[in-house]
Each structure stands twice: as C-alpha cells, then as structure tokens.
Design an enzyme around this catalytic site. Structure first.
Site, PDB file in Angstrom:
ATOM      1  N   GLU A 317       0.868  -1.174   0.000  1.00  0.00           N
ATOM      2  CA  GLU A 317       0.000   0.000   0.000  1.00  0.00           C
ATOM      3  C   GLU A 317       0.910   1.229   0.000  1.00  0.00           C
ATOM      4  O   GLU A 317       2.022   1.183   0.540  1.00  0.00           O
ATOM      5  CB  GLU A 317      -0.881  -0.046   1.266  1.00  0.00           C
ATOM      6  CG  GLU A 317      -1.563   1.220   1.672  1.00  0.00           C
ATOM      7  CD  GLU A 317      -2.683   1.597   0.740  1.00  0.00           C
ATOM      8  OE1 GLU A 317      -2.703   2.768   0.322  1.00  0.00           O
ATOM      9  OE2 GLU A 317      -3.534   0.736   0.434  1.00  0.00           O
ATOM     10  N   ASN A 362      -7.385  -4.535  -4.881  1.00  0.00           N
ATOM     11  CA  ASN A 362      -8.473  -3.600  -4.577  1.00  0.00           C
ATOM     12  C   ASN A 362      -7.965  -2.179  -4.795  1.00  0.00           C
ATOM     13  O   ASN A 362      -7.756  -1.423  -3.842  1.00  0.00           O
ATOM     14  CB  ASN A 362      -8.956  -3.807  -3.139  1.00  0.00           C
ATOM     15  CG  ASN A 362     -10.229  -3.045  -2.810  1.00  0.00           C
ATOM     16  OD1 ASN A 362     -10.622  -2.965  -1.645  1.00  0.00           O
ATOM     17  ND2 ASN A 362     -10.887  -2.449  -3.798  1.00  0.00           N
ATOM     18  N   CYS A 389     -14.766  -0.327  -7.734  1.00  0.00           N
ATOM     19  CA  CYS A 389     -16.043   0.381  -7.839  1.00  0.00           C
ATOM     20  C   CYS A 389     -16.191   1.074  -9.181  1.00  0.00           C
ATOM     21  O   CYS A 389     -17.174   1.797  -9.401  1.00  0.00           O
ATOM     22  CB  CYS A 389     -16.187   1.403  -6.704  1.00  0.00           C
ATOM     23  SG  CYS A 389     -14.991   2.752  -6.785  1.00  0.00           S
TER      24      CYS A 389
END
EC number: 2.1.1.190
Length: 444
Positions: A317, A362, A389
């Site tokens: 990340e 993700n 999304c």
C-alpha cells in the site's frame, strides 16, 4: 439561458456509467443525468463537445420510466450525489448490472463471462460512516454542502440520506463552531467526516487551500466542547498534515477488529462489511498452505479477514499510516506470518518475499498501471480476485490480465456498496484457464 443552449427532444436509448442516459442529437451522443431508457425527454444542450453533447434534463414528455418513484431526499437531482434515487431499488440493481455487462463487452472486449450475481445492500439509506463536505460562505455564514455534479456550484446541505444519522446530527454543531471561530480557520475549504458505526466517536479532517494554520491546538482545545464524540482532527494542507487528538476509529467486522486511521481507506457501507468479506472468503477457497498477496491492502480488511486461513500474508500500500495499521491489525487479530510494506504499486510489483498462490487486488478508482498488471500476470496463482467500484478501469485491467496471464473469469459479483449512486462495486474471480476448463469438465 446562454445562446449556445437549445431545447431539444431526445429519446434515451440506454443507461451508461456515471449515471447518464444516452440519446442522440444530429448523430452525436447526448449524455443526460436523471434520464432513463426509452424515455423521450426535453433537455437543454448544456455542453457541446467535438464528439458528444452533455444534456440537462428539463422534463419527460413521453414514455416515462415505469420504475420512477418520488425521491425521498429534497436535494435529489440537485446536489450531484445521487443519480438513481428516483428509481425503485430493484430497477437500480438491474440498470447497474446492464451497465457492468456493457462495460465489460465494449471497454474490456471480454467475449464471454459467467452470469453476474447481484448482492443487494441490506440497507439502501443511512449506510455511509464517512463523507466529505465543501465549506463555503452562504447567506453570510459558513455552511457545509456539496457541489453539483461536474461543477463548482455550491449546494448547502442540512441532511443527506446516504449518511449515518450521527453525522447529520453534528452538522449544525460544526457549522456553529466554524462561524464562532472563523478567525482561527483561514482558507478552510472542506471537512471530511469519519464516524464510528455506533455513533460514539467522530474524527474530522480540515482541509485548507494552502497550508494549515498554526491554530490547530486552540481549535482542538475548543471543538470537543461543542461537538460530542470528537476525538481528533487531522489538519491537511497542500502538502503536509498534522493530527491532533485520537484519529483512529475501531470497528468490528465478523470476528475481527480493525483500527482505521484518519485518512485511511475502508469500505463505505457498514451493512456490506460482513457480506463482502464472506463473499471474498468463499470465492477464494483458501487452503492452509496458501500464500496471500494483498495489493492496495489499506488497513488490512482482506489481509486479516482472508489471511487468517493462510500460511503467510503479504500486503502492499502507498499510505504509510495504513501500512502501519495493517500490521497492528494483523497482530490484534492473531496473525503471526505476515509482511506489510509501503510501496508505490504504479511502478510495478517489485520483489516479493514469497511466491503468492492467492492474490487480492483492490485498487483506487483509476485502477492498476500497465506495469503492475503485467507483473501480476506472470505470477502462477490459483486464484485472483479483483475488487473495484469503477467498471471501466476494472474491465480494462481484467482484460489485460486474461490476455497476458492466461487467466479466465470464473465469477463476477456485483456488490451494491453504494445504493442510489452510479458506483458499481464488483468482485471478479480469475483462475488459470487450464484450471477453469478442468473444473468445468468435472461439473459436466
């Protein structure tokens, strides 16, 4: 009305991503919000482009959508947040699935895929524990509000039906505080909220046009007296930030406890936290000797929720605080074999301490870089799940993974994380093509 604007009759052919209804004028596409398939509408030409027009709905004059309802929010169609609130929820789900199917076909060029499974939200309003408000002067007072869709037109907001009541109840208190201490907050332009799901704790982010002022200690000394449950404020300037107070919020998902930092990403529908984690666990079919690679791991929702069943977990990340919390959350929930690192994934994957057998991706709305997808395609994992999304970036990335890595789409789940809005949260399971054909032959 500007001279360039014309009133035109337009027949809406279909719904497309970002909440638009698509029609045609002079052979060019016209994209209009709050217009739905088969409706004939009067629309103003709001913006002319070389290849397309942007329309602004005036009224429906023929064949109104039979699924239209009276939207419960007075700001619907004005604030730019909800694009489907005037539609019955079952039809919202149908439209989103159709949009996802078309995006996979026309952007991803995906020739075949399994039927899309719809996972509705248990609640369609009051589900968001986090949001961002613009701050502007309105009728001589500082007010919180939203911008209209794709504009800088400010709309003051007293209520938003997507937000948890514990946010709404605090809006007038925060506005009162801002106006009483306006001299301490020069160039304040936005406030982000994160409320604990039970309403007991609130963390605010104050965003400033330039750098944050040196009045942070005074602001935080005064604010909790006016705003119940306020535990911390993150002051964010153009390039720097400062946290005063307690910015971490603790939440429970399934049997795991997560600490979420101010500014850290976490899924934004409290009623879908457990269902989406259960879905990911089920799809990946984790075995005790599996090694999980969690890309864009955030504070470890997947690393912990799925990784507890693995022999080893690796998470990457680019947010340093999130990586720190991911490690702490792993310890908190009983993981012992894990490795988290701050890494700029846009530059690719780099070296890994172990060879992963399972991968979770993700990414942010923009998706993954070509370098990263090419690197993932070289890994011999038995399962990859891509969660997004944004259907266009998802379609582009999974198509590249199938093309470069010899993977095939085994399942597609649409998880409605954002009812009333155009966002379409999707989880795509990819498996090696040989594995897919083998299991397919066994089923037959």
């Amino acid at each position: 009305m500007a001279k360039t604007e014309k009133i035109k009759n337009i027949r809406i052919q279909k719904a497309v991503y970002r909440g638009f209804g698509l029609g045609y004028l002079y052979g060019k596409p016209v994209f209009t919000l709050h217009a739905f398939p088969d409706e004939k509408i009067i629309a103003k030409v709001r913006r002319k482009g070389r290849k397309a027009f942007r329309g602004e709905m005036v009224e429906v004059i023929e064949s109104p959508c039979p699924h239209r309802i009276q939207p419960p929010c007075p700001h619907s169609g004005i604030c730019g947040g909800c694009h489907y609130q005037e539609l019955a929820y079952e039809y919202q789900l149908q439209l989103k699935r159709e949009i996802l199917e078309e995006t996979l076909t026309y952007i991803g060029k995906v020739e075949s895929y399994p039927p899309i499974t719809i996972n509705p939200s248990p609640q369609t309003f009051r589900y968001r524990p986090q949001c961002g408000f613009q701050v502007q002067t309105w009728e001589n007072r500082l007010k919180l509000g939203y911008f209209r869709f794709e504009s800088q037109d400010f709309i003051p907001i007293d209520d938003c039906l997507l937000l948890r009541p514990d946010i709404i109840d605090r809006i007038p208190l925060i506005e009162s505080f801002l106006n009483e201490h306006i001299d301490l907050l020069p160039n304040l332009i936005y406030i982000d909220f994160r409320v604990k799901s039970d309403g007991t704790q609130l963390v605010l982010t104050f965003g400033f046009r330039d750098d944050y002022p040196d009045t942070g200690d005074r602001i935080f000394a005064l604010a909790p007296q006016h705003i119940p449950g306020l535990s911390g404020i993150l002051f964010r300037g153009w390039k720097t930030e400062l946290l005063i107070g307690q910015g971490d919020v603790e939440e429970k998902v399934e049997n795991n406890t997560f600490v979420i930092g101010a500014g850290s990403f976490f899924q934004n529908n409290i009623y879908q936290w457990a269902p989406i984690q259960q879905l990911i666990q089920q799809k990946l079919n984790i075995q005790p000797d599996d090694i999980l690679l969690d890309l864009f791991c955030g504070v470890g929702l997947w690393s912990v929720g799925v990784g507890k069943n693995c022999s080893y977990v690796m998470g990457y990340e680019n947010n340093e605080r999130s990586v720190e919390l991911a490690g702490a959350n792993a310890e908190r929930n009983g993981l012992s074999n894990y490795y988290f690192e701050v890494r700029d994934l846009s530059q690719g994957l780099g070296s890994l301490p172990k060879d992963p057998t399972v991968i979770i991706i993700n990414p942010p709305r923009s998706g993954c870089s070509r370098k990263l997808m090419n690197a993932i395609a070289q890994i011999q994992a038995h399962s990859i799940i891509y969660i997004s999304c944004d259907p266009p970036s998802l379609s582009r990335d999974i198509a590249r993974l199938c093309r470069k890595g010899n993977y095939t789409i085994s399942s597609i789940d649409f998880i409605d994380m954002f009812p009333q809005t155009f966002s379409i949260e999707t989880a795509v399971l990819l498996t090696p093509e040989s594995q897919y054909h083998s299991s397919d032959s066994l089923r037959s």
